[in-house]
Design a protein around this motif. Structure first.
Motif, mmCIF file in Angstrom:
data_model
loop_
_atom_site.group_PDB
_atom_site.id
_atom_site.type_symbol
_atom_site.label_atom_id
_atom_site.label_comp_id
_atom_site.label_asym_id
_atom_site.label_seq_id
_atom_site.Cartn_x
_atom_site.Cartn_y
_atom_site.Cartn_z
ATOM 1 N N UNK A 132 -13.168 -5.562 -3.100
ATOM 2 C CA UNK A 132 -12.361 -5.267 -2.149
ATOM 3 C C UNK A 132 -11.977 -3.823 -2.362
ATOM 4 N N UNK A 133 -12.857 -3.016 -3.029
ATOM 5 C CA UNK A 133 -12.745 -1.534 -3.119
ATOM 6 C C UNK A 133 -12.842 -0.660 -1.981
ATOM 7 N N UNK A 134 -13.660 -0.808 -1.268
ATOM 8 C CA UNK A 134 -13.843 -0.245 0.123
ATOM 9 C C UNK A 134 -12.797 -0.505 1.096
ATOM 10 N N UNK A 135 -12.210 -1.703 1.154
ATOM 11 C CA UNK A 135 -10.896 -2.194 1.950
ATOM 12 C C UNK A 135 -9.701 -1.414 1.401
ATOM 13 N N UNK A 136 -9.551 -1.265 0.081
ATOM 14 C CA UNK A 136 -8.363 -0.543 -0.429
ATOM 15 C C UNK A 136 -8.641 1.086 -0.291
ATOM 16 N N UNK A 137 -9.526 1.700 -0.291
ATOM 17 C CA UNK A 137 -9.834 2.757 -0.063
ATOM 18 C C UNK A 137 -9.536 3.292 1.167
ATOM 19 N N UNK A 138 -9.943 2.676 2.263
ATOM 20 C CA UNK A 138 -9.791 2.762 3.556
ATOM 21 C C UNK A 138 -8.644 2.627 4.146
ATOM 22 N N UNK A 139 -7.796 1.687 3.655
ATOM 23 C CA UNK A 139 -6.400 1.367 4.019
ATOM 24 C C UNK A 139 -5.349 2.443 3.304
ATOM 25 N N UNK A 140 -5.704 2.758 2.081
ATOM 26 C CA UNK A 140 -4.838 3.704 1.239
ATOM 27 C C UNK A 140 -5.249 5.123 2.015
ATOM 28 N N UNK A 141 -6.176 5.457 2.527
ATOM 29 C CA UNK A 141 -6.493 6.612 3.231
ATOM 30 C C UNK A 141 -5.527 6.804 4.594
ATOM 31 N N UNK A 142 -5.670 5.675 4.942
ATOM 32 C CA UNK A 142 -4.903 5.479 6.354
ATOM 33 C C UNK A 142 -3.245 5.772 6.061
ATOM 34 N N UNK A 143 -2.696 5.187 5.102
ATOM 35 C CA UNK A 143 -1.309 5.197 4.767
ATOM 36 C C UNK A 143 -0.988 6.591 4.196
ATOM 37 N N UNK A 144 -1.844 7.350 3.566
ATOM 38 C CA UNK A 144 -1.743 8.847 3.272
ATOM 39 C C UNK A 144 -1.730 9.648 4.495
ATOM 40 N N UNK A 145 -2.582 9.161 5.442
ATOM 41 C CA UNK A 145 -2.346 10.118 6.726
ATOM 42 C C UNK A 145 -1.353 9.799 7.544
ATOM 43 N N UNK B 61 1.714 9.550 6.356
ATOM 44 C CA UNK B 61 2.623 10.107 5.748
ATOM 45 C C UNK B 61 2.527 11.926 6.165
ATOM 46 N N UNK B 62 1.390 11.919 6.883
ATOM 47 C CA UNK B 62 1.359 13.631 7.220
ATOM 48 C C UNK B 62 0.334 14.242 6.687
ATOM 49 N N UNK B 63 -0.116 13.726 5.470
ATOM 50 C CA UNK B 63 -1.047 14.301 4.548
ATOM 51 C C UNK B 63 -2.510 14.574 5.328
ATOM 52 N N UNK B 64 -3.156 15.630 5.203
ATOM 53 C CA UNK B 64 -4.542 15.892 5.705
ATOM 54 C C UNK B 64 -5.245 15.019 4.603
ATOM 55 N N UNK B 65 -5.739 13.980 5.369
ATOM 56 C CA UNK B 65 -6.646 13.099 4.455
ATOM 57 C C UNK B 65 -7.871 12.957 4.840
ATOM 58 N N UNK C 53 0.871 -1.251 0.125
ATOM 59 C CA UNK C 53 0.042 -0.043 0.027
ATOM 60 C C UNK C 53 0.949 1.102 0.013
ATOM 61 N N UNK C 54 2.001 1.223 0.885
ATOM 62 C CA UNK C 54 2.718 2.441 0.897
ATOM 63 C C UNK C 54 3.666 2.693 -0.670
ATOM 64 N N UNK C 55 3.812 1.330 -1.319
ATOM 65 C CA UNK C 55 4.190 1.469 -2.779
ATOM 66 C C UNK C 55 3.408 2.332 -3.804
ATOM 67 N N UNK C 56 1.992 1.800 -3.519
ATOM 68 C CA UNK C 56 0.917 2.272 -4.221
ATOM 69 C C UNK C 56 0.821 3.894 -3.977
ATOM 70 N N UNK C 57 0.961 4.262 -2.769
ATOM 71 C CA UNK C 57 0.709 5.608 -2.051
ATOM 72 C C UNK C 57 1.733 6.568 -2.943
ATOM 73 N N UNK C 58 3.232 6.048 -2.931
ATOM 74 C CA UNK C 58 4.089 6.482 -3.602
ATOM 75 C C UNK C 58 3.844 6.697 -5.143
ATOM 76 N N UNK C 59 3.537 5.925 -5.808
ATOM 77 C CA UNK C 59 3.104 6.085 -7.164
ATOM 78 C C UNK C 59 2.020 7.193 -7.616
ATOM 79 N N UNK C 60 0.953 7.053 -6.542
ATOM 80 C CA UNK C 60 -0.112 7.959 -6.801
ATOM 81 C C UNK C 60 0.227 9.416 -6.388
ATOM 82 N N UNK C 61 1.187 9.753 -5.547
ATOM 83 C CA UNK C 61 1.795 10.863 -5.131
ATOM 84 C C UNK C 61 2.422 11.470 -6.457
#
Length: 302
Positions: A143-156, A158-162, A112-120
Motif C-alpha cells: 500500500x505504499x503508492x496508496x499512502x503516498x498519494x493520499x498523504x500528498x493530498x492531505x498536505x495539499x 493544508x495549503x502546502x504547495x505539494x 492521515x491528517x494525524x500522520x501529516x501533523x507528525x511529519x510536519x
C-alpha cells in the motif's frame, strides 16, 4: 442546533432578492451564494430552498436535497469551498483510492491528517532543506503508492504547495490513480527528454502537482543514482513546500534506498498480516546506515 438554525432562517425576510438573502457575512460565504455563483443553483430555486428551510428548521443542504433541487455533489462542492478543502465530483475519472479527496471526513483520512501533523513536526518544519520524503516499503502490495498519494493530498489540503513524484520506474501507479495516462515523467526528465512540462497540476485538487514515472526505462537505478536527480530535487524544492516520493519495493531493488538518501528522510509503510518483519528490519537497518532519517512508520490495514 435545529432551534438555532430555525431562528436564523426566520430572521431573513423572504421578500428580499435571493442575492440579498444569501449575502456574505464578513468573509463567510453561505452555501446558497456559493452554489449560485458557480451556476449550480438559480435564484428562484434558492428562494424555494430557503422557504422550505424556514418551515422545517433544517439546514440549507438538507432542504435542497429534500426538494430535489440540490444533489449530494452540489452540497459537497459548497462545503469544500466553505471549509477550504479539495473536492472531487463522484463522476471524476480519478481513482476512488484517493480517499483523502473523496472521503475527507472518514476515520482513515483523519489518521492521515494525524500522520501529516507528525511529519510536519518531525521533518518538514525542521529545516529549509527538508522538502522531500521518500515513502518506502519492504515488499510489493504493502500500500505504499496508496499512502503516498493520499498523504500528498492531505498536505495539499493544508495549503502546502505539494508535489507527488512517482519514482517507481518499474511498476508505477500514480499515473493510474490520477488518471494521467501515458505521458512524460521522471524517467524522461532524468534522461533529458522532458522538462517542467512533465509536472502536472491536478485541477480538482488545488496545491497538488504530480510527476508520473514516465516511460519505463531499462536502467532506473542508474537514472536515480545520477547527480541530475539530486539537482532536480533541489530545483523542485524552490517551487514546492512538500515533495512526497513513491518508490519501488526495497526488497526488490536499491531504488528506494537511493531516493531516500537523496531526500534525507523516509516513511516506512507495512501492511498488516502481510509484510515480512525480517525484511522490515533489514530495510530499517540499511536506511539508518546510509544516514537516512526515519520519520515514522505506517501500518496499513486497508
Amino acid at each position: 442546533m435545529t432551534t438555532q438554525n430555525s431562528q436564523v432562517v426566520r430572521s431573513i425576510p423572504l421578500a428580499k432578492t435571493a442575492n440579498n438573502l444569501l449575502a456574505e457575512t464578513g468573509n463567510a460565504r453561505t452555501m446558497g451564494s456559493i452554489l449560485m455563483d458557480s451556476g449550480r443553483l438559480s435564484i428562484g430555486n434558492a428562494e424555494k430552498i430557503l422557504s422550505y428551510q424556514r418551515e422545517n428548521g433544517v439546514r440549507f443542504g438538507e432542504s435542497g436535497r429534500a426538494l430535489g433541487l440540490l444533489t449530494e455533489d452540489d452540497v459537497r462542492f459548497a462545503l469544500s469551498v466553505q471549509f477550504s478543502y479539495s473536492y472531487i465530483p463522484s463522476g471524476s475519472s480519478l481513482s476512488h483510492e484517493l480517499i483523502a479527496a473523496y472521503q475527507p471526513d472518514s476515520a482513515s483520512v483523519e489518521e492521515l491528517r494525524m500522520l501529516r501533523s507528525q511529519l510536519m513536526l518531525r521533518w518538514f518544519n525542521n529545516g529549509v532543506d527538508h522538502k522531500g520524503l521518500a515513502v518506502v516499503s519492504a515488499g510489493s502490495g504493502d500500500g505504499r503508492s496508496y499512502i503516498a498519494a493520499n498523504l500528498a493530498i492531505v498536505f495539499s489540503q493544508l495549503g502546502e504547495r505539494t508535489l507527488l513524484i512517482d519514482a517507481d520506474m518499474r511498476m508505477p501507479s500514480q499515473h493510474r490513480l490520477f488518471s494521467l495516462g501515458k505521458r512524460a515523467g521522471l524517467s524522461d526528465i532524468l534522461a533529458g527528454r522532458a522538462g517542467s512540462d512533465a509536472i502536472v497540476s491536478i485541477d480538482a485538487l488545488p496545491n497538488l502537482s504530480v510527476i508520473t514515472a514516465g516511460a519505463i526505462p531499462p536502467n532506473p537505478q542508474e537514472l536515480l543514482g545520477r547527480q541530475s536527480f539530486s539537482k532536480l530535487l533541489l530545483a523542485l524544492g524552490e517551487d514546492f513546500d512538500v515533495m512526497i516520493i513513491d518508490t519501488p519495493p526495497a526488497s526488490v531493488c536499491a531504488d528506494a534506498h537511493t531516493v531516500a538518501v537523496r531526500t534525507g528522510a523516509a516513511l516506512i509503510v507495512a501492511r498488516q498480516d502481510k509484510s515480512s518483519m525480517v525484511q522490515l528490519g533489514k530495510i530499517t537497518h540499511s536506511l539508518r546506515e546510509f544516514g537516512v532519517t526515519l520519520v515514522g512508520s505506517v501500518l496499513n490495514d486497508t
